[in-house]
Design a protein around this motif. Structure first.
Motif, PDB file in Angstrom:
ATOM      1  N   CYS A  45      34.794-120.129 -24.893  1.00 58.36           N
ATOM      2  CA  CYS A  45      35.734-119.976 -25.982  1.00 58.36           C
ATOM      3  C   CYS A  45      34.956-119.330 -27.291  1.00 58.36           C
ATOM      4  CB  CYS A  45      36.273-121.442 -26.213  1.00 58.36           C
ATOM      5  SG  CYS A  45      34.964-122.765 -27.061  1.00 58.36           S
ATOM      6  N   GLY A  46      33.834-119.313 -27.829  1.00 58.52           N
ATOM      7  CA  GLY A  46      33.681-118.715 -29.051  1.00 58.52           C
ATOM      8  C   GLY A  46      34.358-119.297 -30.252  1.00 58.52           C
ATOM      9  N   LYS A  47      34.857-118.605 -31.008  1.00 57.97           N
ATOM     10  CA  LYS A  47      35.354-119.154 -31.836  1.00 57.97           C
ATOM     11  C   LYS A  47      36.358-118.580 -31.976  1.00 57.97           C
ATOM     12  CE  LYS A  47      33.998-115.928 -35.930  1.00 57.97           C
ATOM     13  NZ  LYS A  47      33.553-116.068 -37.175  1.00 57.97           N
ATOM     14  N   SER A  48      37.195-118.036 -31.207  1.00 53.32           N
ATOM     15  CA  SER A  48      38.554-117.195 -31.053  1.00 53.32           C
ATOM     16  C   SER A  48      39.849-117.842 -31.038  1.00 53.32           C
ATOM     17  CB  SER A  48      39.485-117.458 -28.672  1.00 53.32           C
ATOM     18  OG  SER A  48      40.432-116.526 -28.875  1.00 53.32           O
ATOM     19  N   LEU A  49      40.007-117.453 -32.290  1.00 51.43           N
ATOM     20  CA  LEU A  49      41.423-117.784 -32.790  1.00 51.43           C
ATOM     21  C   LEU A  49      42.946-117.746 -32.188  1.00 51.43           C
ATOM     22  CD1 LEU A  49      41.136-115.259 -35.938  1.00 51.43           C
ATOM     23  CD2 LEU A  49      41.163-117.266 -35.997  1.00 51.43           C
ATOM     24  N   ASP A  50      42.410-117.141 -30.396  1.00 48.56           N
ATOM     25  CA  ASP A  50      43.202-117.636 -29.599  1.00 48.56           C
ATOM     26  C   ASP A  50      43.840-119.475 -29.386  1.00 48.56           C
ATOM     27  OD1 ASP A  50      43.747-115.156 -29.278  1.00 48.56           O
ATOM     28  OD2 ASP A  50      42.434-115.017 -27.269  1.00 48.56           O
ATOM     29  N   ILE A  64      35.022-125.139 -24.358  1.00 45.09           N
ATOM     30  CA  ILE A  64      33.791-124.896 -23.803  1.00 45.09           C
ATOM     31  C   ILE A  64      32.960-123.801 -24.638  1.00 45.09           C
ATOM     32  CG2 ILE A  64      32.097-125.537 -21.817  1.00 45.09           C
ATOM     33  CD1 ILE A  64      34.256-126.675 -20.524  1.00 45.09           C
ATOM     34  N   GLU A  65      31.748-123.934 -24.893  1.00 43.35           N
ATOM     35  CA  GLU A  65      30.921-122.532 -25.975  1.00 43.35           C
ATOM     36  C   GLU A  65      29.378-123.131 -25.879  1.00 43.35           C
ATOM     37  OE1 GLU A  65      29.342-119.941 -27.050  1.00 43.35           O
ATOM     38  OE2 GLU A  65      31.540-119.636 -26.936  1.00 43.35           O
ATOM     39  N   LEU A  66      28.956-122.751 -25.595  1.00 44.34           N
ATOM     40  CA  LEU A  66      26.831-121.990 -25.249  1.00 44.34           C
ATOM     41  C   LEU A  66      26.350-122.570 -26.403  1.00 44.34           C
ATOM     42  CD1 LEU A  66      24.633-123.136 -23.505  1.00 44.34           C
ATOM     43  CD2 LEU A  66      24.041-120.451 -23.188  1.00 44.34           C
ATOM     44  N   ALA A  67      26.640-121.692 -27.593  1.00 46.37           N
ATOM     45  CA  ALA A  67      26.125-121.606 -29.097  1.00 46.37           C
ATOM     46  C   ALA A  67      27.415-122.326 -29.656  1.00 46.37           C
ATOM     47  CB  ALA A  67      26.418-120.391 -29.634  1.00 46.37           C
ATOM     48  N   PRO A  68      26.570-123.596 -30.357  1.00 46.06           N
ATOM     49  CA  PRO A  68      26.450-124.189 -32.118  1.00 46.06           C
ATOM     50  C   PRO A  68      27.017-123.447 -33.159  1.00 46.06           C
ATOM     51  CG  PRO A  68      24.569-124.674 -31.594  1.00 46.06           C
ATOM     52  CD  PRO A  68      24.870-123.332 -30.595  1.00 46.06           C
ATOM     53  N   GLU A  69      26.459-122.406 -32.742  1.00 46.07           N
ATOM     54  CA  GLU A  69      27.064-121.463 -34.341  1.00 46.07           C
ATOM     55  C   GLU A  69      28.407-121.471 -34.094  1.00 46.07           C
ATOM     56  OE1 GLU A  69      22.969-120.867 -33.630  1.00 46.07           O
ATOM     57  OE2 GLU A  69      24.902-120.794 -32.725  1.00 46.07           O
ATOM     58  N   ALA A  70      28.276-120.619 -32.647  1.00 42.37           N
ATOM     59  CA  ALA A  70      30.340-120.465 -32.403  1.00 42.37           C
ATOM     60  C   ALA A  70      31.374-121.231 -32.789  1.00 42.37           C
ATOM     61  CB  ALA A  70      30.463-120.065 -31.491  1.00 42.37           C
ATOM     62  N   ILE A  71      31.176-122.776 -32.496  1.00 41.29           N
ATOM     63  CA  ILE A  71      31.732-123.977 -32.588  1.00 41.29           C
ATOM     64  C   ILE A  71      31.559-124.526 -34.205  1.00 41.29           C
ATOM     65  CG2 ILE A  71      31.798-126.340 -32.577  1.00 41.29           C
ATOM     66  CD1 ILE A  71      30.416-126.037 -29.664  1.00 41.29           C
ATOM     67  N   GLU A  72      31.122-124.358 -35.149  1.00 42.51           N
ATOM     68  CA  GLU A  72      30.761-124.058 -36.447  1.00 42.51           C
ATOM     69  C   GLU A  72      31.934-123.768 -37.038  1.00 42.51           C
ATOM     70  OE1 GLU A  72      29.768-128.126 -38.237  1.00 42.51           O
ATOM     71  OE2 GLU A  72      28.985-128.224 -35.979  1.00 42.51           O
ATOM     72  N   GLN A  73      31.307-122.709 -37.037  1.00 46.95           N
ATOM     73  CA  GLN A  73      32.096-121.723 -37.931  1.00 46.95           C
ATOM     74  C   GLN A  73      33.169-121.750 -37.624  1.00 46.95           C
ATOM     75  OE1 GLN A  73      30.797-117.628 -37.074  1.00 46.95           O
ATOM     76  NE2 GLN A  73      28.335-118.229 -36.680  1.00 46.95           N
ATOM     77  N   VAL A  75      35.429-124.851 -36.298  1.00 43.81           N
ATOM     78  CA  VAL A  75      35.489-125.532 -37.697  1.00 43.81           C
ATOM     79  C   VAL A  75      35.486-125.532 -39.407  1.00 43.81           C
ATOM     80  CG1 VAL A  75      35.007-127.449 -35.358  1.00 43.81           C
ATOM     81  CG2 VAL A  75      33.575-126.957 -37.398  1.00 43.81           C
ATOM     82  N   GLY A  76      34.749-124.569 -39.535  1.00 44.23           N
ATOM     83  CA  GLY A  76      34.517-124.366 -40.688  1.00 44.23           C
ATOM     84  C   GLY A  76      35.497-123.425 -41.177  1.00 44.23           C
ATOM     85  N   GLU A  77      36.140-122.533 -41.058  1.00 37.47           N
ATOM     86  CA  GLU A  77      37.290-121.751 -41.123  1.00 37.47           C
ATOM     87  C   GLU A  77      38.576-122.366 -40.440  1.00 37.47           C
ATOM     88  OE1 GLU A  77      37.070-118.141 -38.083  1.00 37.47           O
ATOM     89  OE2 GLU A  77      34.822-117.423 -39.751  1.00 37.47           O
ATOM     90  N   GLY A  78      38.702-123.734 -40.198  1.00 41.95           N
ATOM     91  CA  GLY A  78      39.787-124.418 -40.115  1.00 41.95           C
ATOM     92  C   GLY A  78      39.972-125.189 -41.206  1.00 41.95           C
ATOM     93  N   THR A  79      40.714-126.094 -41.331  1.00 39.75           N
ATOM     94  CA  THR A  79      41.919-126.755 -42.739  1.00 39.75           C
ATOM     95  C   THR A  79      41.615-127.958 -42.784  1.00 39.75           C
ATOM     96  OG1 THR A  79      44.448-126.105 -42.116  1.00 39.75           O
ATOM     97  CG2 THR A  79      42.368-124.840 -43.928  1.00 39.75           C
TER      98      THR A  79
END
Length: 211
Positions: A45-50, A64-73, A75-79
């Motif tokens: 899923c990356g950090k897809s806005l979809d 489901i995403e392999l890269a933890p950086e994608a997940i952190e980005q 949730v970091g962009e959410g409120t």
């Protein structure tokens, strides 16, 4: 393959990321007849806005995403508040009605997918090399119950210099998915100037035992 994907996120080489929901998702998802409240699986899923768009349209989302950086980005962009826990070998972040499982899609099994009733694939199939795509299509089918619907976006390009993203022809999409899904071609996008990328959009419904 996995190392290359992780390196892309660590180095910020994520030109595939869109800064708004995909127009094909907005255009076609409402026509699939998927009931509000149906949980949607989003592989790779990356950090897809979809995912936020699906969540805003009354769908719990499991990405489901392999890269933890994608997940952190993401949730970091959410409120919304973030909750974190671990389950079955996956580190999981939940924000609003989106839950993100950090790990290998092929290690996600049917016991964990019990509530899933739909799927969305904008960038999973085309991120995988040819030998892995058949494994992906079969594994996706095993995770979905009969009648589960979804949307898949494939990609071809005139100058195929490898990938990812990889060219996946319409014939290959049908060959991969028609054994386990009813497959309907919805549209072809306009080729992108310069890159030659052209997207194709597909609706799919998981076949049942007698289909």
């Amino acid at each position: 393959m996995a190392h290359d994907w992780l390196d892309r996120w660590r180095e910020g080489r994520i030109g595939f990321h869109r800064d708004r929901p995909h127009p094909a998702l907005v255009r076609h998802w409402p026509r699939l007849g998927i009931r509000p409240g149906t949980k949607v699986l989003v592989p790779l899923c990356g950090k897809s806005l979809d995912m936020r768009w699906l969540g805003q349209h009354d769908h719990p989302v499991l990405g489901i995403e392999l890269a933890p950086e994608a997940i952190e980005q993401f949730v970091g962009e959410g409120t919304s508040e973030i909750s974190r826990y671990r389950q079955d070998g996956f580190d999981i972040c939940r924000q609003a009605n989106v839950e993100l499982w950090c790990g290998d899609f092929f290690h996600f099994h049917i016991q964990q997918a019990a509530e899933i009733g739909a799927f969305y694939d904008r960038a999973a199939l085309i991120a995988l090399p040819a030998p892995t795509r058949q494994r992906y299509a079969f594994h996706l089918a095993q995770l979905l119950p009969p009648g589960a619907a979804g949307l898949l976006i494939s990609l071809t390009r005139t100058l195929d210099d490898g990938g990812p993203p990889y060219t996946v022809s319409s014939d290959e999409v049908r060959e991969l998915f028609e054994p386990n899904f009813h497959v309907t071609h919805l549209e072809d996008g306009e080729p992108e100037a310069g890159s030659g990328f052209q997207e194709s959009v597909w609706a799919m419904v998981r076949r049942g035992p007698i289909d």
